[in-house]
Write a protein that holds these residues in place. Structure first.
Motif, PDB file in Angstrom:
ATOM      1  N   LYS A 132       0.838  -1.204   0.000  1.00  0.00           N
ATOM      2  CA  LYS A 132       0.000   0.000   0.000  1.00  0.00           C
ATOM      3  C   LYS A 132       0.872   1.252   0.000  1.00  0.00           C
ATOM      4  O   LYS A 132       0.647   2.191  -0.754  1.00  0.00           O
ATOM      5  CB  LYS A 132      -0.893   0.017   1.235  1.00  0.00           C
ATOM      6  CG  LYS A 132      -2.063  -0.920   1.157  1.00  0.00           C
ATOM      7  CD  LYS A 132      -2.943  -0.701   2.377  1.00  0.00           C
ATOM      8  CE  LYS A 132      -4.070  -1.713   2.388  1.00  0.00           C
ATOM      9  NZ  LYS A 132      -4.985  -1.524   3.498  1.00  0.00           N
ATOM     10  N   ARG A 133       1.882   1.226   0.874  1.00  0.00           N
ATOM     11  CA  ARG A 133       2.775   2.393   0.977  1.00  0.00           C
ATOM     12  C   ARG A 133       3.492   2.641  -0.345  1.00  0.00           C
ATOM     13  O   ARG A 133       3.542   3.776  -0.826  1.00  0.00           O
ATOM     14  CB  ARG A 133       3.812   2.148   2.064  1.00  0.00           C
ATOM     15  CG  ARG A 133       3.388   2.685   3.391  1.00  0.00           C
ATOM     16  CD  ARG A 133       4.314   2.207   4.470  1.00  0.00           C
ATOM     17  NE  ARG A 133       3.559   1.492   5.483  1.00  0.00           N
ATOM     18  CZ  ARG A 133       4.084   0.614   6.328  1.00  0.00           C
ATOM     19  NH1 ARG A 133       5.364   0.323   6.259  1.00  0.00           N
ATOM     20  NH2 ARG A 133       3.332   0.029   7.225  1.00  0.00           N
ATOM     21  N   ASN A 134       4.018   1.566  -0.932  1.00  0.00           N
ATOM     22  CA  ASN A 134       4.725   1.716  -2.202  1.00  0.00           C
ATOM     23  C   ASN A 134       3.812   2.291  -3.264  1.00  0.00           C
ATOM     24  O   ASN A 134       4.222   3.136  -4.059  1.00  0.00           O
ATOM     25  CB  ASN A 134       5.243   0.364  -2.676  1.00  0.00           C
ATOM     26  CG  ASN A 134       6.500  -0.035  -1.961  1.00  0.00           C
ATOM     27  OD1 ASN A 134       7.157   0.816  -1.363  1.00  0.00           O
ATOM     28  ND2 ASN A 134       6.825  -1.295  -1.991  1.00  0.00           N
ATOM     29  N   LEU A 135       2.554   1.820  -3.288  1.00  0.00           N
ATOM     30  CA  LEU A 135       1.635   2.303  -4.317  1.00  0.00           C
ATOM     31  C   LEU A 135       1.433   3.805  -4.190  1.00  0.00           C
ATOM     32  O   LEU A 135       1.513   4.542  -5.168  1.00  0.00           O
ATOM     33  CB  LEU A 135       0.294   1.577  -4.212  1.00  0.00           C
ATOM     34  CG  LEU A 135      -0.640   1.923  -5.356  1.00  0.00           C
ATOM     35  CD1 LEU A 135      -1.119   0.666  -6.032  1.00  0.00           C
ATOM     36  CD2 LEU A 135      -1.824   2.734  -4.915  1.00  0.00           C
ATOM     37  N   ILE A 136       1.212   4.265  -2.952  1.00  0.00           N
ATOM     38  CA  ILE A 136       0.977   5.698  -2.770  1.00  0.00           C
ATOM     39  C   ILE A 136       2.225   6.482  -3.154  1.00  0.00           C
ATOM     40  O   ILE A 136       2.154   7.490  -3.861  1.00  0.00           O
ATOM     41  CB  ILE A 136       0.552   5.992  -1.319  1.00  0.00           C
ATOM     42  CG1 ILE A 136      -0.823   5.389  -1.060  1.00  0.00           C
ATOM     43  CG2 ILE A 136       0.514   7.487  -1.072  1.00  0.00           C
ATOM     44  CD1 ILE A 136      -1.274   5.469   0.364  1.00  0.00           C
ATOM     45  N   SER A 137       3.399   5.987  -2.736  1.00  0.00           N
ATOM     46  CA  SER A 137       4.612   6.767  -3.015  1.00  0.00           C
ATOM     47  C   SER A 137       4.914   6.780  -4.513  1.00  0.00           C
ATOM     48  O   SER A 137       5.257   7.816  -5.079  1.00  0.00           O
ATOM     49  CB  SER A 137       5.793   6.226  -2.213  1.00  0.00           C
ATOM     50  OG  SER A 137       6.624   5.430  -3.010  1.00  0.00           O
ATOM     51  N   ASN A 138       4.734   5.620  -5.174  1.00  0.00           N
ATOM     52  CA  ASN A 138       4.974   5.591  -6.618  1.00  0.00           C
ATOM     53  C   ASN A 138       3.979   6.467  -7.372  1.00  0.00           C
ATOM     54  O   ASN A 138       4.338   7.141  -8.334  1.00  0.00           O
ATOM     55  CB  ASN A 138       4.876   4.165  -7.136  1.00  0.00           C
ATOM     56  CG  ASN A 138       6.086   3.347  -6.769  1.00  0.00           C
ATOM     57  OD1 ASN A 138       7.179   3.880  -6.700  1.00  0.00           O
ATOM     58  ND2 ASN A 138       5.883   2.079  -6.518  1.00  0.00           N
ATOM     59  N   ALA A 139       2.701   6.422  -6.930  1.00  0.00           N
ATOM     60  CA  ALA A 139       1.686   7.209  -7.627  1.00  0.00           C
ATOM     61  C   ALA A 139       1.987   8.695  -7.513  1.00  0.00           C
ATOM     62  O   ALA A 139       1.943   9.427  -8.509  1.00  0.00           O
ATOM     63  CB  ALA A 139       0.304   6.896  -7.061  1.00  0.00           C
ATOM     64  N   THR A 140       2.335   9.158  -6.287  1.00  0.00           N
ATOM     65  CA  THR A 140       2.615  10.586  -6.139  1.00  0.00           C
ATOM     66  C   THR A 140       3.848  10.974  -6.957  1.00  0.00           C
ATOM     67  O   THR A 140       3.874  12.045  -7.564  1.00  0.00           O
ATOM     68  CB  THR A 140       2.863  10.953  -4.660  1.00  0.00           C
ATOM     69  OG1 THR A 140       3.762   9.989  -4.116  1.00  0.00           O
ATOM     70  CG2 THR A 140       1.587  10.949  -3.876  1.00  0.00           C
ATOM     71  N   GLN A 141       4.827  10.052  -6.982  1.00  0.00           N
ATOM     72  CA  GLN A 141       6.034  10.354  -7.755  1.00  0.00           C
ATOM     73  C   GLN A 141       5.721  10.475  -9.252  1.00  0.00           C
ATOM     74  O   GLN A 141       6.186  11.399  -9.912  1.00  0.00           O
ATOM     75  CB  GLN A 141       7.042   9.244  -7.523  1.00  0.00           C
ATOM     76  CG  GLN A 141       8.443   9.759  -7.415  1.00  0.00           C
ATOM     77  CD  GLN A 141       9.393   8.589  -7.327  1.00  0.00           C
ATOM     78  OE1 GLN A 141       9.980   8.215  -8.324  1.00  0.00           O
ATOM     79  NE2 GLN A 141       9.512   8.004  -6.161  1.00  0.00           N
ATOM     80  N   LEU A 142       4.904   9.521  -9.752  1.00  0.00           N
ATOM     81  CA  LEU A 142       4.552   9.568 -11.176  1.00  0.00           C
ATOM     82  C   LEU A 142       3.789  10.844 -11.499  1.00  0.00           C
ATOM     83  O   LEU A 142       4.008  11.474 -12.541  1.00  0.00           O
ATOM     84  CB  LEU A 142       3.704   8.358 -11.544  1.00  0.00           C
ATOM     85  CG  LEU A 142       4.459   7.104 -11.947  1.00  0.00           C
ATOM     86  CD1 LEU A 142       3.489   5.982 -12.232  1.00  0.00           C
ATOM     87  CD2 LEU A 142       5.287   7.380 -13.188  1.00  0.00           C
ATOM     88  N   ILE A 143       2.881  11.227 -10.601  1.00  0.00           N
ATOM     89  CA  ILE A 143       2.096  12.443 -10.846  1.00  0.00           C
ATOM     90  C   ILE A 143       3.021  13.657 -10.892  1.00  0.00           C
ATOM     91  O   ILE A 143       2.884  14.539 -11.736  1.00  0.00           O
ATOM     92  CB  ILE A 143       1.009  12.596  -9.761  1.00  0.00           C
ATOM     93  CG1 ILE A 143      -0.098  11.571  -9.991  1.00  0.00           C
ATOM     94  CG2 ILE A 143       0.433  13.996  -9.765  1.00  0.00           C
ATOM     95  CD1 ILE A 143      -1.059  11.441  -8.857  1.00  0.00           C
TER      96      ILE A 143
END
Lengths: 307, 182
Positions: A159-170
């Protein structure tokens, strides 16, 4: 027009089909209009590439819903051949899932896919770079964020990785060229469009851009892919070509052309394929005229000699 | 005198997956909109939201939200609720609701869907009323049409269930039809 371009195809078993039917009904209830069923090729591609998703589906689909077929290919080795033209014939959308830095670069710069879909639950050792992703976006390839892993996964690290990757991609893509889709393994991973837009805005994408990620961007992917397959060089497409003329005279022509074929004409010169002008009696070329004239003269001379 | 600013979320609970207890195979639309179990009340809902916010945002989030969190309206039969939350942090509550997959206590898989975000409770109430009117209209349209495939499939399932346990046959009828009209 809300799109969900990643619903995994569960297989052809009776239970799996029932589950899929439930998923499709739920997507329709939540207000989605276009859904793509994904078949994933892991490892090496088989020699037979036909899609396992039947067309039409084995159960009644809600009227409003449009169902597409899509395939995912894992890019594990940049040297191998992915046979994308063949895949494009069998699927409406082709998505690539890069596994490391080099294959991601290959997918962004040269691969002819429609979507780049990253596995956001893992940790990437390098940061994403704008020049690389920007090149992909400039070529019309969209980058996909799948949210359901973050909702359903029991592993808090995922879950944590998903949020961090998503914010980074954005942040890296400046909010451009992103599409949101579910990749839901079960019905419970699907969320309503407005909820997804809110999630996007919590992750740092404005709600306008978030809405684009569910409507405008996926639509452009779908239409782009369709034009690539159907139209002439991706530029000209015939929407309505008019009705065919009544084919009474065609039989006659067919008879004629067959006769011509029997007269040892080349098949390319039949009446149907050649433009009308060509069918008029041909002008004899000058060189031919000269040759005939010369032959006549010679013949006459020979006759005189013989006399 | 300046008022404290709130946001009101109209939330709908959907049940796309049948719970393991029920054996009947309801049509999908009825299954999705089935009523919430009685054991799950308004108090449990508040606790659910508080836990979800704490899960997603930690102590900071739950501190920001919990001061003005309140359930203004809750109807288990239509699975609808109006939740009041602080205006500056309503996105937190919304995101926390998005992350909910299971109702505690009754242990039923659920999907929460926010139907509307409103600044006044009046508009939120109007939305709830409009929704339930729509449902009633849809149900009436089915009645008028006569043989509806969905209704008949529900009846068939009920019939099947009754054959399985014929002791309950006489009692069941009223309950079943009531559920449909809601």
């Amino acid at each position: 027009m809300f799109h969900d371009l990643n619903v995994p195809w569960p297989g052809a078993g009776a239970d799996a089909v029932r589950e899929l039917q439930r998923t499709v009904a739920f997507l329709d209830e939540l207000g989605y209009d276009v859904v793509a069923l994904t078949h994933t090729y892991s490892g090496k591609l088989p020699s037979e590439l036909t899609s396992p998703v039947p067309n039409p589906l084995s159960f009644p689909v809600p009227q409003r819903l449009r169902v597409l077929r899509r395939c995912n290919i894992f890019l594990t080795d940049s040297a191998s051949n992915f046979r994308i033209p063949q895949l494009q014939q069998h699927y409406d959308l082709v998505a690539a899932r890069p596994t490391d830095e080099r294959t991601l670069q290959q997918a962004c710069h040269s691969l002819d896919v429609d979507i780049i879909s990253l596995d956001l639950t893992r940790r990437f050792e390098k940061h994403f770079k704008f020049p690389m992703l920007g090149a992909a976006i400039a070529r019309g390839i969209k980058i996909e964020l799948c949210y359901s892993q973050g909702i359903l996964s029991s592993d808090p690290q995922a879950k944590r990785n998903l949020i961090s990757n998503a914010t980074q991609l954005i942040r890296v893509t400046r909010g451009r060229g992103l599409i949101f889709s579910s990749e839901a393994k079960s019905v419970l991973g699907i969320r309503a469009p407005s909820d997804v837009i809110n999630l996007a805005s919590v992750w740092g994408l404005g709600s306008e851009r978030g809405k684009d990620g569910l409507t405008k961007e996926p639509r452009s992917v779908v239409e782009h892919a369709r034009l690539k397959r159907q139209s002439f060089k991706g530029v000209v497409d015939i929407v309505y070509g008019g009705e065919k003329p009544v084919s009474i005279s065609k039989d006659k022509q067919d008879g004629k052309s067959k006769a011509k074929n029997q007269n040892e004409k080349r098949p390319g010169e039949t009446l149907e394929s050649a433009p009308a002008r060509r069918t008029e009696p041909k002008q004899v070329p000058k060189r031919e005229q000269k040759r005939v004239k010369k032959a006549n003269l010679e013949a006459a001379a020979a006759a005189q000699e013989a006399a | 005198m300046v008022r404290v600013k709130f946001r009101y979320l109209v939330v709908n609970f959907l049940y796309p997956e049948p719970s393991s207890k029920s054996r009947t195979d309801l049509p999908d639309l009825v299954q999705i909109h089935s009523p919430t179990p009685d054991a799950f009340n308004a108090g449990a809902l508040v606790r659910l939201i508080r836990d979800a916010v704490e899960d997603l945002y930690g102590d900071y989030g739950s501190g920001m939200v919990s001061s003005s969190l309140k359930v203004n309206y809750y109807s288990p039969s239509t699975s609808t609720a109006i939740i009041r939350c602080p205006r500056d942090h309503y996105e937190m509550v919304w995101a926390a609701l998005t992350y909910v997959t299971r109702l505690p206590k009754v242990d039923v898989p659920v999907v929460c869907r926010v139907l509307r975000v409103s600044g006044t409770i009046r508009k939120a109430e109007e939305e709830v009323i409009r929704r339930s009117q729509n449902i009633v209209k849809r149900a009436k349209a089915w009645e008028g049409r006569g043989a509806d495939p969905m209704l008949s499939s529900v009846e068939k399932n009920v019939e099947k269930e009754r054959k399985r346990e014929d002791v309950l046959a006489a009692v069941d009828q009223g309950e079943e039809s009531e559920e449909m009209s809601e």
